[in-house]
Design a protein around this motif. Structure first.
Motif, mmCIF file in Angstrom:
data_model
loop_
_atom_site.group_PDB
_atom_site.id
_atom_site.type_symbol
_atom_site.label_atom_id
_atom_site.label_comp_id
_atom_site.label_asym_id
_atom_site.label_seq_id
_atom_site.Cartn_x
_atom_site.Cartn_y
_atom_site.Cartn_z
ATOM 1 N N GLY A 97 -14.230 4.384 -5.879
ATOM 2 C CA GLY A 97 -13.464 3.390 -5.130
ATOM 3 C C GLY A 97 -13.673 1.990 -5.678
ATOM 4 O O GLY A 97 -12.735 1.227 -5.867
ATOM 5 N N SER A 142 -7.268 7.887 -0.950
ATOM 6 C CA SER A 142 -6.724 6.628 -0.459
ATOM 7 C C SER A 142 -5.246 6.759 -0.113
ATOM 8 O O SER A 142 -4.792 6.246 0.914
ATOM 9 C CB SER A 142 -6.938 5.567 -1.538
ATOM 10 N N LYS A 156 0.819 -1.209 0.000
ATOM 11 C CA LYS A 156 0.000 0.000 0.000
ATOM 12 C C LYS A 156 0.856 1.263 0.000
ATOM 13 O O LYS A 156 0.509 2.250 -0.637
ATOM 14 C CB LYS A 156 -0.953 0.016 1.201
ATOM 15 N N ASN A 184 -1.102 1.256 8.870
ATOM 16 C CA ASN A 184 0.112 1.545 8.107
ATOM 17 C C ASN A 184 1.078 2.420 8.903
ATOM 18 O O ASN A 184 2.290 2.227 8.853
ATOM 19 C CB ASN A 184 -0.243 2.233 6.791
ATOM 20 N N ARG A 185 0.524 3.395 9.637
ATOM 21 C CA ARG A 185 1.378 4.320 10.393
ATOM 22 C C ARG A 185 2.170 3.581 11.467
ATOM 23 O O ARG A 185 3.392 3.716 11.571
ATOM 24 C CB ARG A 185 0.517 5.412 11.033
ATOM 25 N N SER A 224 -5.928 4.295 9.131
ATOM 26 C CA SER A 224 -4.594 4.762 8.771
ATOM 27 C C SER A 224 -3.560 4.383 9.828
ATOM 28 O O SER A 224 -2.369 4.370 9.555
ATOM 29 C CB SER A 224 -4.590 6.277 8.542
ATOM 30 N N HIS A 242 -10.510 8.638 -6.078
ATOM 31 C CA HIS A 242 -10.306 7.687 -4.981
ATOM 32 C C HIS A 242 -8.828 7.577 -4.619
ATOM 33 O O HIS A 242 -8.482 7.491 -3.437
ATOM 34 C CB HIS A 242 -10.845 6.301 -5.350
ATOM 35 N N TYR A 269 -4.522 8.113 3.426
ATOM 36 C CA TYR A 269 -4.736 7.088 4.466
ATOM 37 C C TYR A 269 -3.613 6.048 4.421
ATOM 38 O O TYR A 269 -3.100 5.626 5.452
ATOM 39 C CB TYR A 269 -6.074 6.373 4.251
ATOM 40 N N ASP A 270 -3.251 5.630 3.184
ATOM 41 C CA ASP A 270 -2.235 4.582 3.041
ATOM 42 C C ASP A 270 -0.889 5.026 3.598
ATOM 43 O O ASP A 270 -0.112 4.205 4.076
ATOM 44 C CB ASP A 270 -2.061 4.210 1.560
ATOM 45 N N LEU A 271 -0.601 6.324 3.519
ATOM 46 C CA LEU A 271 0.669 6.818 4.057
ATOM 47 C C LEU A 271 0.617 6.903 5.576
ATOM 48 O O LEU A 271 1.580 7.328 6.209
ATOM 49 C CB LEU A 271 1.011 8.181 3.449
ATOM 50 N N GLY A 272 -0.502 6.518 6.159
ATOM 51 C CA GLY A 272 -0.597 6.482 7.612
ATOM 52 C C GLY A 272 -0.949 7.820 8.229
ATOM 53 O O GLY A 272 -0.749 8.028 9.425
ATOM 54 N N ILE A 273 -1.473 8.719 7.417
ATOM 55 C CA ILE A 273 -1.832 10.035 7.943
ATOM 56 C C ILE A 273 -3.255 9.970 8.490
ATOM 57 O O ILE A 273 -4.187 9.611 7.771
ATOM 58 C CB ILE A 273 -1.711 11.103 6.838
#
Ligand code: HEM
Ligand code: SF4
Ligand code: FES
Lengths: 254, 250
Positions: A132, A209, A30, B236-237, B233, A205, A212-216
């Motif tokens: 999506g 997406s 991801k 992944n974080r 999220s 999308h 979110y995928d970057l963990g933010i």
């Protein structure tokens, strides 16, 4: 860490796991998809802005195309910048697609395929939900489009390219006349327009997406802003590009 | 009110299931879904048939034991409400209701509407806890926690572990559940010493048990605890943070 797993509460059937045991984690896949997707987003935005130079006339557009090939010469060789971009984009697209396919197959397996029929029914099917759900379809459309686009306006390979295609030389570029020749064929224009609509959906999308995928962590207010920005970028990129075949077909550019 | 209910009947994980149609003539708008099933079951027992197996415990929305899919939506039509708190007033007289188990590869059917959700327990067992000395309760003021931090941890610790997010997900992913677990433990000081180790264990286990996340957002639509979508999220974080910090426990 390996805590003992609690025993299966019922029956004695062996535990079947719905996930995967590959060393290549979905988390890594991801991150790769998000980063390569953002590289593509930045590229399509810059590319669209460059395309709009077509409205400044043949000289401006051709000299821009010529500059792309000679940029930073002699620090970079002829077409140096272009080749750097091409390699980055090619690696990105391959990584993006390979990760997409790996994730898609893991998702199918975890959902349960035929054994667990897809029965969820969401309240309403808005544009963002549709975007999506159609990522795979719009992604395939984009891949086919990119191949067509390169044959049409970069290599000039028929039947994708127009009859009078002229390849760029070290001295000059014929990007403007190639573009007008290509878009004068309505089926070619239609392909570009459809592809841009697919791009808009994919971006809509993909941009949300990727955050979110970057963990933010995105709160509900920030999510609305993010969705609005994604919609704006998607529309600007798609509509900016779509004006060009429309302008050629209506005779605004010739 | 009179209701027609199509219920999924399945003897075990090894056999095939099918929908069976029943009618309940004396249902009432104030009945909850488990009460409707109780009513139907006493009818079935009177007729000498096998009652329908389904899971409930507290019936007040706190334990996470209940959970079936009603008309295609995990838990039922009332948003953010567990199945045990869904009432027949959401349906009209003469309505047709379809009840089936939570669907996902990770949830094998035990019987009828009961599924085995132990995959979620295995995720928790791989690190989703705090190893504190559980002796006598400490003085409430020994550890100061800012109000906002406490509120944030509480929001994400509201998960009741029902599994609806997984059943709602087109990918069979557990990110809302896993992310809420990781977020609330990473927020509180008690959870910090094991933050990295926990993330490695929990995320690895979740990947073995469930699917990947595509940010569809279906999970947060059905979650009875109102866990915000931002929880996803955290997976992944926290995994990336733990990977960067290599072998550190915290
Ligand atoms: C040639 C262009 C592209 C192709 C062929 C392509 C292909 C695909 C495919 C097949 C998927 C489906 C993955 C899935 O179903 O899980 C996907 C997802 C995605 N794409 Fe692209 N893509 C392209 C361009 C872009 C661009 C410009 C972005 C910009 C952000 C982007 C961002 C994403 C993201 C973030 C996802 C993940 C969605 C998910 O988790 O399902 N892609 N792409
Ligand atoms: S996150 Fe919500 S839907 Fe998922 S298990 Fe927890 S309470 Fe249930
Ligand atoms: S039975 Fe406890 S939450 Fe529904």
């Amino acid at each position: 860490m390996s805590a003992p797993a609690p025993a299966r509460p019922s029956g004695s059937a062996p535990v079947t796991r719905a996930g995967h045991r590959s060393r290549f984690s979905s988390v890594a896949a991801k991150y790769i998809m998000a980063i390569t997707g953002l590289i593509f987003s930045a590229y399509v935005l810059v590319h669209m802005i460059g395309n709009l130079k077509v409205y400044q006339g043949p000289e401006a557009f051709n000299s821009y195309a010529h500059w792309l090939r000679n940029a930073f010469y002699p620090v970079l060789p002829y077409e140096g910048l272009l080749w750097i971009l091409r390699v980055v984009l090619l690696v990105s697209v391959i990584a993006h697609i390979v990760c997409a396919l790996i994730l898609k197959s893991r998702a199918r397996r975890a959902r349960g395929g035929a054994r667990a029929p897809s029965i969820r029914r969401r309240r309403g099917l808005g544009l963002s939900v549709f975007a999506g759900r159609s990522m795979l379809v719009t992604g395939v459309v984009l891949l086919l489009f990119v191949i067509f686009h390169i044959l049409d306006l970069t290599t000039g390979t028929s039947p994708a390219a127009p009859d009078g295609f002229q390849a760029a030389t070290h001295e000059s570029s014929y990007a403007y006349s190639n573009l007008v020749d290509s878009f004068s064929r309505w089926p070619a224009s239609l392909i570009y327009i459809v592809a841009m609509l697919a791009l808009a959906l994919h971006l809509l999308h993909g941009l949300v997406s990727s955050v979110y995928d970057l963990g933010i962590g995105v709160g509900s207010k920030a999510r609305n802003i993010l969705a609005a920005v994604a919609l704006l970028v998607a529309l600007v990129v798609a509509l900016g590009n779509i004006t060009i075949p429309v302008a050629v077909l209506t005779g605004l550019i010739s | 009110m009179k209701l027609t209910i199509d219920v999924w009947r399945q003897a075990s994980d090894e056999t095939d299931g099918r929908f069976v149609s029943y009618t309940v003539d004396d249902a009432a708008a104030e009945m909850s879904l488990p009460e409707l099933l109780d009513r139907l079951n006493s009818q079935l027992v009177e007729e000498g048939e096998d009652p329908i197996a389904f899971d409930t415990d507290c019936r007040e929305g706190i334990c996470g034991t209940c959970g079936i899919t009603v008309d295609g939506i995990p838990h039922g039509p009332e948003p953010h409400t567990p199945m045990c708190r869904q009432h027949l007033r959401s349906f009209s007289d003469g309505a047709h209701i379809r009840m089936e188990p939570f669907r996902s590869s990770a949830f094998p059917v035990v019987r009828d509407l009961v599924v085995d959700r132990s995959a979620m327990d295995r995720v928790v067992a791989s690190g989703g806890f705090v190893s504190v000395d559980a002796g006598t309760a400490p003085d409430a003021d020994t550890r100061q926690i800012p109000f906002d931090m406490a509120e944030r941890a509480l929001d994400f610790s509201a998960c009741i572990g029902c599994g609806a997010c997984i059943a709602a997900c087109p990918n069979g992913s557990s990110h809302l559940f896993t992310g809420s677990l990781l977020t609330h433990l990473a927020t509180l000081p008690q959870g910090k010493p094991e933050r990295g180790r926990r993330a490695r264990g929990v995320v690895e286990s979740a990947e073995e048990e469930f699917g990947p996340c595509s940010v569809y957002g279906e999970c947060a639509e059905v979650c009875p605890a109102g866990i915000p979508l931002s929880a996803i999220s955290a997976v992944n974080r926290e995994a990336a943070r733990a990977a960067v910090r290599r072998n550190r426990d915290d």
